[in-house]
Design a protein around this motif. Structure first.
Motif, short mmCIF file in Angstrom:
data_model
loop_
_atom_site.label_atom_id
_atom_site.label_comp_id
_atom_site.label_asym_id
_atom_site.label_seq_id
_atom_site.Cartn_x
_atom_site.Cartn_y
_atom_site.Cartn_z
N ASP A 1 17.26 8.07 9.46
CA ASP A 1 16.05 8.81 9.09
C ASP A 1 16.20 9.49 7.73
N GLU A 2 17.42 9.89 7.41
CA GLU A 2 17.68 10.53 6.12
C GLU A 2 17.47 9.53 4.98
N ILE A 3 17.99 8.32 5.15
CA ILE A 3 17.79 7.29 4.12
C ILE A 3 16.32 6.92 4.01
N LYS A 4 15.65 6.79 5.14
CA LYS A 4 14.22 6.45 5.12
C LYS A 4 13.43 7.49 4.34
N ALA A 5 13.73 8.75 4.55
CA ALA A 5 13.03 9.83 3.83
C ALA A 5 13.31 9.76 2.33
N MET A 6 14.55 9.47 1.97
CA MET A 6 14.89 9.34 0.55
C MET A 6 14.13 8.18 -0.09
N LEU A 7 14.02 7.07 0.62
CA LEU A 7 13.30 5.92 0.08
C LEU A 7 11.80 6.20 -0.05
N GLU A 8 11.25 6.93 0.90
CA GLU A 8 9.84 7.31 0.81
C GLU A 8 9.60 8.20 -0.41
N VAL B 1 11.78 -2.24 -2.37
CA VAL B 1 12.84 -1.24 -2.56
C VAL B 1 14.16 -1.96 -2.33
N TYR B 2 15.04 -1.88 -3.32
CA TYR B 2 16.40 -2.42 -3.17
C TYR B 2 17.34 -1.25 -2.94
N LEU B 3 18.20 -1.37 -1.93
CA LEU B 3 19.18 -0.32 -1.67
C LEU B 3 20.52 -0.94 -1.34
N GLN B 4 21.59 -0.31 -1.78
CA GLN B 4 22.91 -0.81 -1.46
C GLN B 4 23.88 0.36 -1.26
N ASN C 1 0.82 -1.22 0.00
CA ASN C 1 0.00 0.00 0.00
C ASN C 1 0.85 1.27 0.00
N GLY C 2 2.00 1.18 -0.69
CA GLY C 2 2.87 2.34 -0.79
C GLY C 2 3.68 2.65 0.46
N LYS C 3 3.64 1.75 1.45
CA LYS C 3 4.35 1.97 2.70
C LYS C 3 5.36 0.85 2.93
N MET C 4 6.53 1.21 3.45
CA MET C 4 7.55 0.23 3.75
C MET C 4 7.21 -0.54 5.03
#
Length: 288
Positions: A68-75, A88-91, A39-42
């Motif tokens: 929190d900075e990474i979380k905001a970027m992913l959102e 979401v894939y992140l590395q 639903n668009g939420k992690m």
């Protein structure tokens, strides 16, 4: 136009390119995470990102952003790509530097990238269960680090695919560790048993959610090693993972598990896991 995060910036995917001397490309020198989106939420984003930082610390790499900075970027990335159901894939790699086995100097900035993908819930397999094979665990001895070095996992998964199976269950000299992309648990006499979270397995976030639901629901569990023979003779066997949630196993190496159908405790854990998802991300709907 699909968006990605490249070097910490939200850009068009067509504009992103990896330098040939990125240490992730040449050495697998980096760490990663995959976070489920409903639903668009992690789901469990904090836990995934905490593990990312822990993995970075274990390989001596400082991640140049806060949690929190990474979380905001992913959102922002999820919103930009209108992702409703997927991952979401992140590395983070140690960065771009002339090829050398030693770490580069401290002025080399780690490279952070991320992208999204639409991924449906595997509802049919969750309902009917999957077949698996067992393979010797040939990986290194720091499996608690979610690093980019996945060749052992790939070889195991390909053996499963070649055998027409969903997953490969790895073992070290007969002691079950985990799957190629999941954790593995068994149920014996009503007790859930799973390998301890040590250096021989990745302490899966879904594994942690599953154990939390066991504790909340009063389902007995034990984090203890068990053998391949114990697994094959268990009442129930199941996988846990970001994209598989709680996945029943009905066969290992051609041998039926229990009555060959998903067990009652596994089905109960699926319901409890789904409730955890809905608490964070809202109601899930059956896909048509």
């Amino acid at each position: 136009m699909e968006k990605v995060i490249f070097d910490g910036q939200l850009i068009n995917r067509s504009e992103a390119s990896v330098d040939i001397e990125d240490r992730g490309y040449q050495f697998g020198d980096g760490v990663y995470e995959v976070i489920r989106v409903y639903n668009g939420k992690m789901f469990t984003s904090k836990e995934h990102l905490q593990r990312l930082f822990e993995s970075g610390k274990k390989i001596g790499m400082d991640i140049p952003y806060g949690l929190d900075e990474i979380k905001a970027m992913l959102e922002d990335l999820i919103q930009a790509n209108n992702l409703t159901l997927g991952t979401v894939y992140l590395q983070v790699t140690r960065g771009v530097a002339p090829r050398n086995h030693m770490f580069p100097s401290s002025d080399v900035k780690p490279m952070f990238v991320a992208y999204t993908r639409e991924v449906a819930r595997p509802e049919e397999n969750m309902m009917n269960g999957v077949k698996t094979i067992s393979v010797e665990d040939i990986r290194w001895l720091l499996c608690d680090i979610k690093s980019l070095n996945l060749l052992g996992n790939l070889l195991a998964k390909q053996k499963a695919a070649d055998a027409g199976c969903f997953e490969a269950i790895q073992h070290r000299n007969g002691t079950v560790t985990e799957g190629s992309l999941s954790n593995v648990s068994i149920v014996v006499d009503g007790v859930v048993k799973t390998h301890p979270a040590n250096h021989l397995i990745l302490n899966g976030i879904s594994r942690q959610v599953m154990l939390k639901t066991c504790e909340k629901a009063g389902i007995p569990f034990a984090e203890k090693p068990y053998t391949l023979d114990e697994l094959k003779n268990a009442d129930e066997v199941f996988l846990t993972g970001t994209t598989v949630e709680v996945m029943p196993i009905i066969e290992v190496d051609g041998q039926r598990i229990g009555n060959g159908k998903p067990g009652e405790i596994t089905k109960k854990l699926q319901e409890l896991f789904k409730a955890e998802i809905e608490e964070q991300c809202g109601q899930l709907f059956i896909q048509q």
